[in-house]
Design a protein around this motif. Sequence first.
Motif, short mmCIF file in Angstrom:
data_model
loop_
_atom_site.label_atom_id
_atom_site.label_comp_id
_atom_site.label_asym_id
_atom_site.label_seq_id
_atom_site.Cartn_x
_atom_site.Cartn_y
_atom_site.Cartn_z
N MET A 97 0.84 -1.16 0.00
CA MET A 97 0.00 0.00 0.00
C MET A 97 0.89 1.24 0.00
N LYS A 98 0.71 2.08 -0.99
CA LYS A 98 1.51 3.29 -1.12
C LYS A 98 0.75 4.45 -0.51
N LEU A 108 -7.97 6.98 2.69
CA LEU A 108 -7.32 5.93 3.47
C LEU A 108 -8.28 4.78 3.76
N VAL A 109 -9.55 5.08 3.95
CA VAL A 109 -10.55 4.02 4.13
C VAL A 109 -10.68 3.22 2.83
N GLU A 110 -10.74 3.91 1.69
CA GLU A 110 -10.83 3.24 0.38
C GLU A 110 -9.63 2.34 0.13
N LYS A 111 -8.46 2.77 0.56
CA LYS A 111 -7.23 1.98 0.38
C LYS A 111 -7.16 0.80 1.34
N GLY A 112 -8.01 0.80 2.36
CA GLY A 112 -7.97 -0.25 3.36
C GLY A 112 -7.01 0.00 4.50
N ALA A 113 -6.45 1.20 4.58
CA ALA A 113 -5.51 1.54 5.64
C ALA A 113 -6.23 1.89 6.94
N GLU A 143 -9.77 4.46 12.75
CA GLU A 143 -8.63 3.80 13.37
C GLU A 143 -7.89 2.98 12.33
N PRO A 144 -6.58 2.83 12.53
CA PRO A 144 -5.76 2.13 11.55
C PRO A 144 -6.13 0.66 11.41
N ARG A 145 -6.08 0.19 10.19
CA ARG A 145 -6.21 -1.24 9.91
C ARG A 145 -4.84 -1.85 9.62
N VAL A 146 -3.86 -0.99 9.37
CA VAL A 146 -2.49 -1.45 9.14
C VAL A 146 -1.59 -0.87 10.23
N SER A 190 4.47 -0.53 11.33
CA SER A 190 5.52 -1.43 10.83
C SER A 190 5.19 -1.95 9.43
N ALA A 191 3.95 -2.34 9.22
CA ALA A 191 3.54 -2.85 7.91
C ALA A 191 3.61 -1.75 6.85
N ALA A 192 3.23 -0.53 7.22
CA ALA A 192 3.31 0.59 6.27
C ALA A 192 4.76 0.90 5.93
N ARG A 193 5.62 0.84 6.92
CA ARG A 193 7.05 1.09 6.66
C ARG A 193 7.63 0.02 5.75
N ARG A 194 7.27 -1.24 6.00
CA ARG A 194 7.74 -2.33 5.13
C ARG A 194 7.33 -2.09 3.69
N ALA A 195 6.08 -1.70 3.50
CA ALA A 195 5.58 -1.44 2.15
C ALA A 195 6.32 -0.27 1.51
N ALA A 196 6.62 0.77 2.28
CA ALA A 196 7.33 1.94 1.75
C ALA A 196 8.75 1.56 1.35
#
Length: 107
Positions: A1-2, A47-52, A65-68, A71-77
């Motif tokens: 997710m970007k 962000l809701v549309e992206k699933g974040a 509230e976050p769904r990700v 750490s997961a966002a950093r990994r994706a980045a």
Amino acid sequence: MKLSDAEWTVMNALWGHSPASVRDLLERLEGSTGWAYSTVKTILERLVEKGALQARKRANTLLYEPRVTRSAARRAAVRSLLERGFDGAFGPLLKHLVAEEKLSARD
């Protein structure tokens, strides 16, 4: 997710304190961003549309509230950076950091 820079700003605010309403986030971010209510609302909707994020209604207020995880966002980045700038390989990224960036003795 970007995530865009603005989305990172909102996600960082939510990772620190969630759930939060648009008004809660506006108060947290107003001094550093100068964003209007509608700007924050639009970013949250993306962000809701992206699933974040997930949104749930409490009374007449949507709470986000976050769904990700951070750490997961950093990994994706990092994965995205590796793919775009370093042909998917970690070695060239590490070599670049050592050769081109100012690293402290601790780093």
